[in-house]
Design an enzyme around this catalytic site. Sequence first.
Site, PDB file in Angstrom:
ATOM      1  N   ARG A  51       0.852  -1.181   0.000  1.00  0.00           N
ATOM      2  CA  ARG A  51       0.000   0.000   0.000  1.00  0.00           C
ATOM      3  C   ARG A  51       0.892   1.237   0.000  1.00  0.00           C
ATOM      4  NH1 ARG A  51       2.632   1.930   3.419  1.00  0.00           N
ATOM      5  NH2 ARG A  51       1.157   3.626   3.547  1.00  0.00           N
ATOM      6  N   GLY A  52       0.236   2.396  -0.120  1.00  0.00           N
ATOM      7  CA  GLY A  52       1.000   3.636  -0.230  1.00  0.00           C
ATOM      8  C   GLY A  52       1.051   4.039  -1.699  1.00  0.00           C
ATOM      9  N   ALA A  53       0.764   5.323  -1.957  1.00  0.00           N
ATOM     10  CA  ALA A  53       0.547   5.768  -3.339  1.00  0.00           C
ATOM     11  C   ALA A  53       1.695   5.415  -4.293  1.00  0.00           C
ATOM     12  CB  ALA A  53       0.315   7.277  -3.339  1.00  0.00           C
ATOM     13  N   ARG A  91      -7.570  -0.070  -6.711  1.00  0.00           N
ATOM     14  CA  ARG A  91      -7.848   0.959  -5.690  1.00  0.00           C
ATOM     15  C   ARG A  91      -8.085   2.285  -6.420  1.00  0.00           C
ATOM     16  NH1 ARG A  91      -4.241   1.192  -0.481  1.00  0.00           N
ATOM     17  NH2 ARG A  91      -6.108   2.214   0.320  1.00  0.00           N
ATOM     18  N   GLN A 196      -1.556   2.577   9.993  1.00  0.00           N
ATOM     19  CA  GLN A 196      -0.283   2.605   9.246  1.00  0.00           C
ATOM     20  C   GLN A 196       0.795   3.390   9.990  1.00  0.00           C
ATOM     21  OE1 GLN A 196      -3.312   3.171   7.921  1.00  0.00           O
ATOM     22  NE2 GLN A 196      -3.436   2.595   5.781  1.00  0.00           N
ATOM     23  N   ASP A 237      -2.075  11.273  -1.744  1.00  0.00           N
ATOM     24  CA  ASP A 237      -2.478  10.216  -2.680  1.00  0.00           C
ATOM     25  C   ASP A 237      -2.883  10.795  -4.031  1.00  0.00           C
ATOM     26  OD1 ASP A 237      -2.566   7.493  -1.075  1.00  0.00           O
ATOM     27  OD2 ASP A 237      -3.083   9.143   0.257  1.00  0.00           O
ATOM     28  N   ASN A 247      -5.353  12.808   1.057  1.00  0.00           N
ATOM     29  CA  ASN A 247      -4.400  11.950   1.777  1.00  0.00           C
ATOM     30  C   ASN A 247      -5.208  11.117   2.771  1.00  0.00           C
ATOM     31  OD1 ASN A 247      -1.614  11.147   2.253  1.00  0.00           O
ATOM     32  ND2 ASN A 247      -1.828  12.092   4.254  1.00  0.00           N
TER      33      ASN A 247
HETATM   34  O1  MRU Z   1      -4.444   3.238   2.281  1.00  0.00           O
HETATM   35  P1  MRU Z   1      -2.968   3.398   2.086  1.00  0.00           P
HETATM   36  O2  MRU Z   1      -2.137   2.914   3.223  1.00  0.00           O
HETATM   37  O3  MRU Z   1      -2.493   2.925   0.745  1.00  0.00           O
HETATM   38  O4  MRU Z   1      -2.864   4.967   2.111  1.00  0.00           O
HETATM   39  C1  MRU Z   1      -2.021   5.688   1.391  1.00  0.00           C
HETATM   40  C2  MRU Z   1      -1.068   6.268   2.297  1.00  0.00           C
HETATM   41  O5  MRU Z   1      -0.148   5.600   2.665  1.00  0.00           O
HETATM   42  C3  MRU Z   1      -1.221   7.624   2.820  1.00  0.00           C
HETATM   43  O6  MRU Z   1      -2.360   8.283   2.514  1.00  0.00           O
HETATM   44  C4  MRU Z   1       0.048   8.401   2.616  1.00  0.00           C
HETATM   45  O7  MRU Z   1       0.062   9.443   3.507  1.00  0.00           O
HETATM   46  C5  MRU Z   1       0.212   8.912   1.229  1.00  0.00           C
HETATM   47  S1  MRU Z   1       0.783   7.734   0.162  1.00  0.00           S
HETATM   48  C6  MRU Z   1       2.432   7.879   0.337  1.00  0.00           C
END
Ligand code: MRU
Length: 352
Positions: A51-53, A91, A196, A237, A247
């Site tokens: 996960r994470g953008a 997603r 997270q 995101d 975000n």
């Molecule tokens: O749902 P996730 O864990 O994929 O969420 C995304 C993120 O990790 C956060 O929103 C983050 O702050 C930005 S993505 C680097």
Amino acid sequence: MKVNGKDYRTVWMEGSVVKTIEQRLLPHTFKIVDLPNHRAVAEAISSMLIRGAGAIGDIAGYGMAQVALEAPEEGFWDYVNAGAQRLQQTRPTAQNLFYAVQKVLNAMKAAPNTKEARRIAQEVAQGIADGDAANCEAIGRYGAELIKDGAHVLTHCNAGWLAFADWGSALAPIYMAKRQGKKLFVFADETRPRCQGAILTAWELYQEGVECAVIADNAAGYFMHNGEVDIVITGADRIAANGDTANKIGTYEKAVLAHENGIPFYIAAPSPTVDLKCPSGDAIPIEERSESEVLGAVGITAEGKATYVRIAHANARARNPGFDVTPAKYIKGIITEHGITKPDKIKSIKPG
Ligand code: MRU
């Protein structure tokens, strides 16, 4: 970045196999998993194994490289288009995912034949991940200038190296400042419902030797009001053309609190997070996730077994938006690989 002293990237490709860290087992177990085809990659994104953008953009790029390798000669483009669609449906919010799939697809479509399209897909996917790591390192360099020696930084969710190929976005300035010899302290919002911050950010910072305290999400105002927070940096995101930024859920309230307490609030994100086709935050699709994440929590037993425990009563219902939008007016600056930009100037940043 380092895990137990060894350098890792969050995601990479060996032959036709995509390899990544199983993030749902962290911080208790560090395990690398093999994803043999693009269907496995799609499943890894939607189940939040990764996960994470930035990281889901990188792995989607590699997933497209797998699509290109898997596609039969007959019906090549049908297979490729279906694979791209499958990856894009995993997603909805992080722009980096759509950026990566489109970038590989466009490059393949410009190729003179299928053999060349297969080769180009591998090359472009690798370029996306390498570019992501380099962008994040540059964010670290620019962002570190904002962090004074002795600063207390507050961050939300995990926008560290696990959320990108390497370095991270919001955490990159922290890692860079630390390497420059600055003393610093991080407040990591736990980030309910998936935590997270508590699970991933606290672990990353520990690996890098950065002092940190996990705080309950609703404690941020307390620390800001008491003068214990000097700067807030979060990831993103998706950033709309007017600078409004989506975000992780809870970011908006941190930005309002920072504004109220006169604390600078910054967003850190590489340019592939910018979506100029979204005129404002209202146009950003927000993922609504399962009720079970809010009604309970996942943790580890004394025997080391991951377990879901129910918190709310058996008939309780929940709502669970995964992201919120922070209006541009609360954002002091957006740190990208090009420097620090005012939110209303983000239009000048070309994604990629
Ligand atoms: O749902 P996730 O864990 O994929 O969420 C995304 C993120 O990790 C956060 O929103 C983050 O702050 C930005 S993505 C680097």
